[in-house]
Design a protein around this motif. Structure first.
Motif, PDB file in Angstrom:
ATOM      1  N   CYS A 155       0.868  -1.170   0.000  1.00  0.00           N
ATOM      2  CA  CYS A 155       0.000   0.000   0.000  1.00  0.00           C
ATOM      3  C   CYS A 155       0.906   1.222   0.000  1.00  0.00           C
ATOM      4  O   CYS A 155       1.656   1.452   0.954  1.00  0.00           O
ATOM      5  CB  CYS A 155      -0.884   0.019   1.245  1.00  0.00           C
ATOM      6  SG  CYS A 155      -1.725   1.595   1.479  1.00  0.00           S
ATOM      7  N   CYS A 200       0.214   3.987   3.057  1.00  0.00           N
ATOM      8  CA  CYS A 200       0.666   3.871   4.446  1.00  0.00           C
ATOM      9  C   CYS A 200       1.860   2.944   4.622  1.00  0.00           C
ATOM     10  O   CYS A 200       2.401   2.811   5.717  1.00  0.00           O
ATOM     11  CB  CYS A 200      -0.480   3.402   5.348  1.00  0.00           C
ATOM     12  SG  CYS A 200      -0.874   1.667   5.155  1.00  0.00           S
ATOM     13  N   TRP A 236       1.905  -0.358   4.296  1.00  0.00           N
ATOM     14  CA  TRP A 236       1.549  -1.729   4.674  1.00  0.00           C
ATOM     15  C   TRP A 236       1.963  -2.712   3.576  1.00  0.00           C
ATOM     16  O   TRP A 236       1.872  -2.398   2.387  1.00  0.00           O
ATOM     17  CB  TRP A 236       0.029  -1.783   4.899  1.00  0.00           C
ATOM     18  CG  TRP A 236      -0.518  -3.181   5.086  1.00  0.00           C
ATOM     19  CD1 TRP A 236      -0.660  -3.857   6.267  1.00  0.00           C
ATOM     20  CD2 TRP A 236      -1.013  -4.055   4.055  1.00  0.00           C
ATOM     21  NE1 TRP A 236      -1.189  -5.091   6.034  1.00  0.00           N
ATOM     22  CE2 TRP A 236      -1.417  -5.250   4.690  1.00  0.00           C
ATOM     23  CE3 TRP A 236      -1.137  -3.947   2.665  1.00  0.00           C
ATOM     24  CZ2 TRP A 236      -1.945  -6.323   3.976  1.00  0.00           C
ATOM     25  CZ3 TRP A 236      -1.668  -5.020   1.961  1.00  0.00           C
ATOM     26  CH2 TRP A 236      -2.068  -6.194   2.617  1.00  0.00           C
ATOM     27  N   CYS A 247      -6.464  -1.798   1.490  1.00  0.00           N
ATOM     28  CA  CYS A 247      -5.468  -1.923   2.553  1.00  0.00           C
ATOM     29  C   CYS A 247      -6.169  -2.099   3.901  1.00  0.00           C
ATOM     30  O   CYS A 247      -7.026  -1.298   4.259  1.00  0.00           O
ATOM     31  CB  CYS A 247      -4.590  -0.667   2.579  1.00  0.00           C
ATOM     32  SG  CYS A 247      -3.478  -0.606   3.992  1.00  0.00           S
ATOM     33  N   GLU A 255      -5.063  -1.498   6.743  1.00  0.00           N
ATOM     34  CA  GLU A 255      -4.641  -0.469   7.689  1.00  0.00           C
ATOM     35  C   GLU A 255      -5.339   0.858   7.437  1.00  0.00           C
ATOM     36  O   GLU A 255      -5.831   1.504   8.350  1.00  0.00           O
ATOM     37  CB  GLU A 255      -3.124  -0.252   7.590  1.00  0.00           C
ATOM     38  CG  GLU A 255      -2.300  -1.446   8.025  1.00  0.00           C
ATOM     39  CD  GLU A 255      -2.352  -1.664   9.537  1.00  0.00           C
ATOM     40  OE1 GLU A 255      -2.324  -0.673  10.277  1.00  0.00           O
ATOM     41  OE2 GLU A 255      -2.445  -2.838   9.952  1.00  0.00           O
ATOM     42  N   CYS A 256      -5.355   1.291   6.158  1.00  0.00           N
ATOM     43  CA  CYS A 256      -5.842   2.638   5.890  1.00  0.00           C
ATOM     44  C   CYS A 256      -6.986   2.666   4.882  1.00  0.00           C
ATOM     45  O   CYS A 256      -7.536   3.722   4.588  1.00  0.00           O
ATOM     46  CB  CYS A 256      -4.702   3.542   5.410  1.00  0.00           C
ATOM     47  SG  CYS A 256      -4.170   3.190   3.719  1.00  0.00           S
ATOM     48  N   ASN A 309      -6.998   2.271   1.722  1.00  0.00           N
ATOM     49  CA  ASN A 309      -6.612   2.606   0.354  1.00  0.00           C
ATOM     50  C   ASN A 309      -6.932   1.442  -0.589  1.00  0.00           C
ATOM     51  O   ASN A 309      -6.606   0.301  -0.320  1.00  0.00           O
ATOM     52  CB  ASN A 309      -5.096   2.917   0.361  1.00  0.00           C
ATOM     53  CG  ASN A 309      -4.526   3.061  -1.035  1.00  0.00           C
ATOM     54  OD1 ASN A 309      -5.259   3.297  -1.996  1.00  0.00           O
ATOM     55  ND2 ASN A 309      -3.215   2.926  -1.134  1.00  0.00           N
TER      56      ASN A 309
HETATM   57 ZN    ZN Z   1      -2.515   1.461   3.593  1.00  0.00          ZN
END
Ligand code: ZN
Ligand code: ADP
Ligand code: ZN
Length: 732
Positions: free
Chosen positions: A439, A442, A444, A479, A481-482, A484
């Motif tokens: 990603c 961020c 990841w 993603c 985590e974020c 995206n």
């Molecule tokens: Zn991310």
């Protein structure tokens, strides 16, 4: 004698005592015995009148398997192997046997049939079988000449034998009866050799090599046959085999992988059409393997061609051992009994007092040092008789824009090769589409949940795969985590290169060859045929394609992504990279067409690449050996590594620390006990892995140390830690 000492396939050190009555038992016999609640096959390694255990407590041997006892040399090899690699003897013996012989009921219920011609069959069949039907003719000939044939042998002669024989039985031409075991083939006198192929005129170098090696075929002598790729090493093997067969002896020929056997098999068969040859590898069905093993063990097979496990085949008439591509990592078994087939091959040759020939264009530094320092003799082939050495060039990609890992220069070179109707190999030693899913928002990356490793993106199947534990997941759309949604595959694998080439060179026939699409039986053989019959223009492949193959129309090799090996912490990285690149480069221009090798790199000045450009193995090896000596690495020291793994990290560490303390307590001068460290990939399949390196100044010091240390480790039976000692490790 009433007591038999039996070695069993159990992780305990044997032998175990059993009584026997009337049975005819000798050392080397295979016997079925009760063990706990199981029944196992064991090998008798001793006979005695007494036992340390009260005779009334001893169990009885249940039956003797209907096969010949293992010969003394096979038992001695197993014993050496068990001691050297610190592995229970019973397990070593079991590994050395074909699977069918590890079954207590082997030969009990006849599942085998023996076929023979009836009188009517003898009279009528020869006029009925179409002489053009090769398989049927071969089967008929075997029946006429050998009179009885068992079902396993029949299948080896002709794949469709089973159906055909059933028809023949139904028609009254053939009769069948059940047999209890594979017939030990009656020893037929060795046939004389008729060379059907026009035999090549040897080059001076080849003639010299053959003459020197065959000078002393009746004593042990280890040889390095150092010949650049395409220099005609195989031709030297063939001539040596011819000598050995002429003496009525057997040759063991080891090759690194199963995919290399068909090509060599064909070459041997066309050179020695009358000779019996068997090839032994892990791809065989159990029955096939047993029957071939029997042929080798009975001395009937003149040539035994095989992968690493074949080194254990008992060969009563052994006259010569050859290890082709001796530097190849596949000779080392990396699980269970961690033996090195090349090293065992040297032992086998020594115990049979015959020569062993280790052939390679890029010998391992261990072997090379042995040759340079005079412990091995060496013969070299520096010229290619049928072709010129390929030209090696570099594309410096520091300033260039790459399209999915390919530079414009590389694409142009490939294109012009294809338009000349020649073939090209694009070599990249990474399978999958991209080694990382990233990603960019961020940072990841997709990691395996069970390993400390990244997942590889396989675009074709839209999966993420872990190349360590095999775990697969669906590709994420966003993603975690974020959020995206624009996740990108970073870096290149074979699939991406295949796709890029197809996009840039429309109409070009691209074939990818890696372990993902060659897993099915016969898949690789079919691909090889496609390549040879020129149905393919560009090959994209991993190291599967680097080794030993001979494709006459292949003139260009493009090497991608080799740079990342330069970052490795493994002290063997440079050696391995050089070997790999020389091998791949050797695929180019093996016939009258001139070969060209192009390496795409960011470091064209790196010593590995400079040596490659000069194709100067000797200078490169001398540099590496000097460095190894200076820094105290093998082959100037001898190593063993204790590998441990456990679900709980703390268990693993405390086991290793305990082992380290014990090591220090028994280590004498010349032994170095290093620190316990995490393995290069710390977690695999949810187990934490650590290791402890031991080093010795001599091989005998290492063996002596291990023989004292290993029993101390064995005491901790109930530990939740899995561990193994890897002697002469090739990876740290
Ligand atoms: Zn991310
Ligand atoms: P290597 O095993 O060293 O890679 P090979 O034995 O496969 O090399 O030989 C490479 C090619 O050279 C083969 O096509 C082989 O037929 C050919 N060759 C080998 N020896 C000779 C010779 N003496 N004269 C002509 N061609 C030869
Ligand atoms: Zn994993």
């Amino acid at each position: 004698m009433t007591i038999a000492r039996v070695e069993l396939d159990v992780p305990l050190s044997g032998p175990f005592d059993y009584t026997f009555g009337e049975a005819e038992i000798s050392i080397g016999s295979l016997v079925a015995v009760p063990f706990g609640r199981r029944r196992l096959v064991g090998v008798v390694t001793g006979l005695s009148d007494s036992s340390e255990i009260d005779k009334s407590l001893l169990k009885r041997i249940e039956r003797v398997l209907p096969v010949e006892p293992l010969p003394g040399r096979a038992l001695a090899l197993a014993a050496f192997c068990a001691d050297y690699y610190r592995h229970p003897l019973g397990q070593v013996l079991s590994i050395a046997l074909p699977t069918m012989l590890r079954k207590p009921d082997f030969g009990k219920n006849a599942r085998l049939w023996a076929y023979s011609l009836t009188e009517r069959g003898l009279a009528e069949l020869p006029t009925l079988v179409n002489p053009r039907a090769g398989g049927q003719m071969r089967l008929l000939r075997a029946l006429v000449e050998g009179d009885v044939l068992d079902s396993v042998q029949a299948r080896l002669i002709y794949r469709g034998a089973q159906r055909l024989l059933r028809e023949w039985v139904d028609s009254g031409w053939v009769k069948k009866r059940a047999v209890r075991s594979v017939r030990s083939p009656t020893s037929t006198p060795m046939q004389t050799i008729s060379a059907e192929q026009p035999v090549l005129l040897l080059t001076d170098e080849q003639r010299l090599a053959v003459a020197r090696i065959s000078e002393a075929l009746e004593t042990f002598s280890p040889w390095l046959l150092h010949g650049v790729t395409g220099s005609g090493k195989t031709e030297v093997y063939l001539r040596l085999i011819q000598h050995v067969v002429g003496m009525g002896r057997q040759t063991l020929l080891l090759v690194p992988e199963i995919n290399l056997t068909p090509q060599l098999e064909a070459r041997l068969q066309s050179r020695f059409p009358a000779l019996s040859m068997v090839s032994l590898h892990s791809g065989l069905a159990e029955g096939e393997r047993l029957s071939r093993w029997e042929e080798a063990r009975s001395g009937k097979a003149s040539i035994v061609l095989g992968t690493r496990l074949a080194v254990f085949t008992p060969l009563p008439q052994l006259g010569l051992v050859i290890v082709d591509e001796e530097h190849d990592g596949s000779f080392k078994q990396n699980e269970g009994l961690r033996y090195h087939a090349r090293d065992l091959a040297v032992y086998v040759a020594k115990s049979a007092s015959v020569p062993v020939v280790l052939g390679s264009a890029t010998p391992s530094l261990e072997t090379y040092a042995n040759a340079v320092e005079g412990r091995y003799r060496s013969a070299s082939l520096s010229l290619r008789p049928a072709a010129q050495a390929p030209r090696i060039e570099f594309i410096d990609v520091r300033q260039k824009r790459l399209d999915h890992g390919l530079s414009e220069d590389a694409l142009n070179i490939i294109n012009s090769c294809v338009s000349r109707r020649e073939q090209c190999l694009v070599y990249i030693n990474r399978r999958g589409f991209a080694p990382v899913l990233l990603c960019r928002a961020c940072g990841w990356t997709a990691q395996c949940r069970r390993c400390s490793a990244r997942l590889t993106l396989h675009a074709r199947t839209s999966r993420l795969k872990c190349h360590y534990c095999g775990r697969e997941e669906r590709v994420l759309s966003a993603c975690p985590e974020c959020g995206n949604q624009d996740l990108q595959g970073l870096g290149q694998g074979t699939q991406r290169i295949e796709e890029t080439l197809q996009a840039h060179l429309p109409g070009t026939r691209v074939l990818r060859v890696d372990s993902d699409n060659t897993r099915r039986r016969g898949a690789f053989a079919r691909m090889r045929e496609q390549i040879r019959s020129e149905e393919i223009d560009v090959l994209v492949g991993t190291q599967m394609l680097a080794k030993g193959h001979d494709f006459p129309k292949l003139t260009l090799v493009v090497i991608l992504g080799a740079d990342h090996a330069l970052y490795s912490s493994d002290f063997r990285a440079a050696e391995k990279l050089f070997q790999q690149l020389m091998q791949v480069a050797g695929r180019a221009g093996r016939s009258e067409l001139l070969g060209r090798v192009v390496v795409q790199t960011e470091f064209p000045e790196h010593p590995v690449y400079r040596a490659l450009a000069r194709q100067d193995f000797a200078a490169f090896a001398a540099d590496l050996l000097a460095e190894r000596r200076r820094c105290g690495f093998p082959p100037y020291v001898y190593q063993a590594v204790l590998r441990a793994e456990s679900h709980r990290e703390s268990d693993m560490w405390s086991f290793l620390r305990g082992a380290s303390t014990k090591a220090s307590s028994v280590a004498e001068a010349g032994i170095t006990v290093y620190d316990c460290v995490p393995a290069p990939v710390f977690r695999v399949a949810s187990r934490y892995r650590g290791q402890l390196l031991l080093q010795a100044s001599s091989r005998s010091a290492l063996r002596h140390f291990l023989s004292r240390w290993h029993p101390l480790l064995n005491r901790e039976k109930a530990s939740p830690v899995r561990w193994v000692i890897d002697v002469d490790p090739v990876e740290l």
